[in-house]
Design an enzyme around this catalytic site. Sequence first.
Site, short mmCIF file in Angstrom:
data_model
loop_
_atom_site.label_atom_id
_atom_site.label_comp_id
_atom_site.label_asym_id
_atom_site.label_seq_id
_atom_site.Cartn_x
_atom_site.Cartn_y
_atom_site.Cartn_z
N GLY A 14 0.79 -1.22 0.00
CA GLY A 14 0.00 0.00 0.00
C GLY A 14 0.82 1.27 0.00
O GLY A 14 0.31 2.35 0.27
N PRO A 57 4.88 -4.50 -2.16
CA PRO A 57 4.65 -3.35 -3.05
C PRO A 57 4.09 -3.79 -4.39
O PRO A 57 4.55 -4.76 -4.98
CB PRO A 57 6.06 -2.76 -3.22
CG PRO A 57 6.97 -3.95 -3.07
CD PRO A 57 6.30 -4.83 -2.04
N GLY A 58 3.09 -3.12 -4.86
CA GLY A 58 2.54 -3.36 -6.19
C GLY A 58 2.47 -2.05 -6.95
O GLY A 58 3.18 -1.82 -7.93
N ARG A 59 1.61 -1.16 -6.46
CA ARG A 59 1.48 0.18 -7.05
C ARG A 59 2.83 0.88 -7.11
O ARG A 59 3.18 1.54 -8.11
CB ARG A 59 0.51 1.00 -6.19
CG ARG A 59 0.25 2.40 -6.71
CD ARG A 59 -0.34 3.29 -5.63
NE ARG A 59 -1.42 2.65 -4.92
CZ ARG A 59 -2.71 2.79 -5.22
NH1 ARG A 59 -3.06 3.55 -6.24
NH2 ARG A 59 -3.64 2.18 -4.52
N TYR A 71 -12.57 6.33 -6.93
CA TYR A 71 -11.88 6.76 -5.72
C TYR A 71 -11.69 8.27 -5.63
O TYR A 71 -10.99 8.75 -4.74
CB TYR A 71 -10.48 6.13 -5.65
CG TYR A 71 -10.46 4.63 -5.67
CD1 TYR A 71 -11.29 3.87 -4.84
CD2 TYR A 71 -9.57 3.95 -6.50
CE1 TYR A 71 -11.24 2.49 -4.86
CE2 TYR A 71 -9.52 2.56 -6.53
CZ TYR A 71 -10.36 1.84 -5.70
OH TYR A 71 -10.31 0.47 -5.73
N CYS A 95 -20.66 7.48 -22.02
CA CYS A 95 -21.93 8.18 -21.82
C CYS A 95 -22.20 8.34 -20.32
O CYS A 95 -23.18 7.81 -19.78
CB CYS A 95 -23.05 7.40 -22.50
SG CYS A 95 -24.57 8.35 -22.68
N GLU A 96 -21.32 9.05 -19.65
CA GLU A 96 -21.42 9.34 -18.22
C GLU A 96 -20.80 10.70 -17.95
O GLU A 96 -19.68 10.96 -18.40
CB GLU A 96 -20.65 8.30 -17.38
CG GLU A 96 -21.16 6.88 -17.45
CD GLU A 96 -22.39 6.65 -16.59
OE1 GLU A 96 -22.67 7.49 -15.70
OE2 GLU A 96 -23.06 5.64 -16.80
#
Length: 461
Positions: free
Chosen positions: A276, A319-321, A362, A389-390
């Site tokens: 994280g 760790p990833g991100r 997020y 379409c948002e």
Amino acid sequence: MRAHEAGALHGDIGNRGPAWLRTPVDVNSLVPQLWPRHVARGPAGALTVAGLDVRDLAAEFGTPAYLLDEDDLRERCREFRAAFPDADVYYAGKAFLCRAVVRMIAEEGMFLDVCTGGELATALSAGMPPERIGFHGNNKSVAELTRAVDAGVGRIIVDSSTEIDRLTALARERGVRPRVLLRVTVGVEAHTHEFIATAHEDQKFGFSLAGGAAAAAAFRILDEDALELRGLHSHIGSQIFDASGFEVSARRVLALQAQIRDARGVELPELDLGGGFGIAYTTQDDPASPHDLAKRLRKIVDGECAAENLAVPHLSVEPGRAIVGPAVLTLYQVGTVKELDGLRTYVSVDGGMSDNIRTALYDASYSATVANRASDAEPMLARVVGKHCESGDIVVKDEFLPADVQPGDLVAVPGTGAYCRSMASNYNHVPRPPVVAVRDGSARVIVRRETEDDLLALDVG
């Protein structure tokens, strides 16, 4: 938000908005901490990635496309391994996983965390040694656990009493003793978005420490002896910059470690503090280096072990991100530019929430720059939006772009390696972009672009 260095600001935009919006900007400069390490502006003003002009990459591979700076990813793997020389460094595959990335992190000596059967299949098909794989997940099926046990996965992070039942039955049926860690919910309110905070009591992961479920689960595993309990696991959330959460988590987990020792005479040999670790998406973010993270975490663990009179366990981090996030940018092409008087200019690109849902999900912030050229035009406050379409289809909420941005320009968004392609969808039947690895002046597709034929192949109606 401000992918550029401070510089000269023209016009009156500096009189509106919050402080960061009033800061002078140079729309051509790049803030190094936001971009893959081998990205620069070439002589003609276009971005280059590992020596390749993004205009050429767009012509060859199309847009939108995720561009992975392979040497950047590999360098970050090495930095984490050097910072944690006596620990196991697991790449958190949920950030982004494909067979090429599995091979890259394996070649760099990393371990790998997976959390579904599909991620496990990807890891095994790419040749990742199963003993270097950890298997997460709050609802692992019997089939998934069976595959992990039969493959010889190095550790399984157990998350519920039902999972203990399933894994115990499998162990006895197959005459094996799987190695497990116990995921502990430590009650830490991490300073991050509520959807990516994972250690407070009211959520789905792990065994509650405060309620006694964690201790009861540990005693059960030790008493039944079908599984080999190697240690405890804690993960407090994602995109964390404040080390105080890790300190509280370590203190509480190691107190449980001491409780287990006192009750059963066993000192568990491993401790996993999760991952994280935050990265810079905008100039407002100030992430710690792997060296600083390791120094802080080691100090925390050593201090708490001394306080509890425990031997220091073998440490793992995930760790990833922090490895893949900064190593990727997304390249888009501008389709329309729409100025709203007195508000902002909307720059619409050929992707959007189907290739980056994080802004909508997020409220995440990103940066951007015009990538195919430099510009002498005045900065303007822009919002980079997608084609879906948002009204919530926003890629970058606020960014200074040159006032002469026009259809056909390329826009690059950095920091998109984590949770963008892995969370991508086919909303509005938009095919997902390719992932292109760039290294030493050459590029190769490692995940191909989806086509309309791919979409229709699943439609059997």
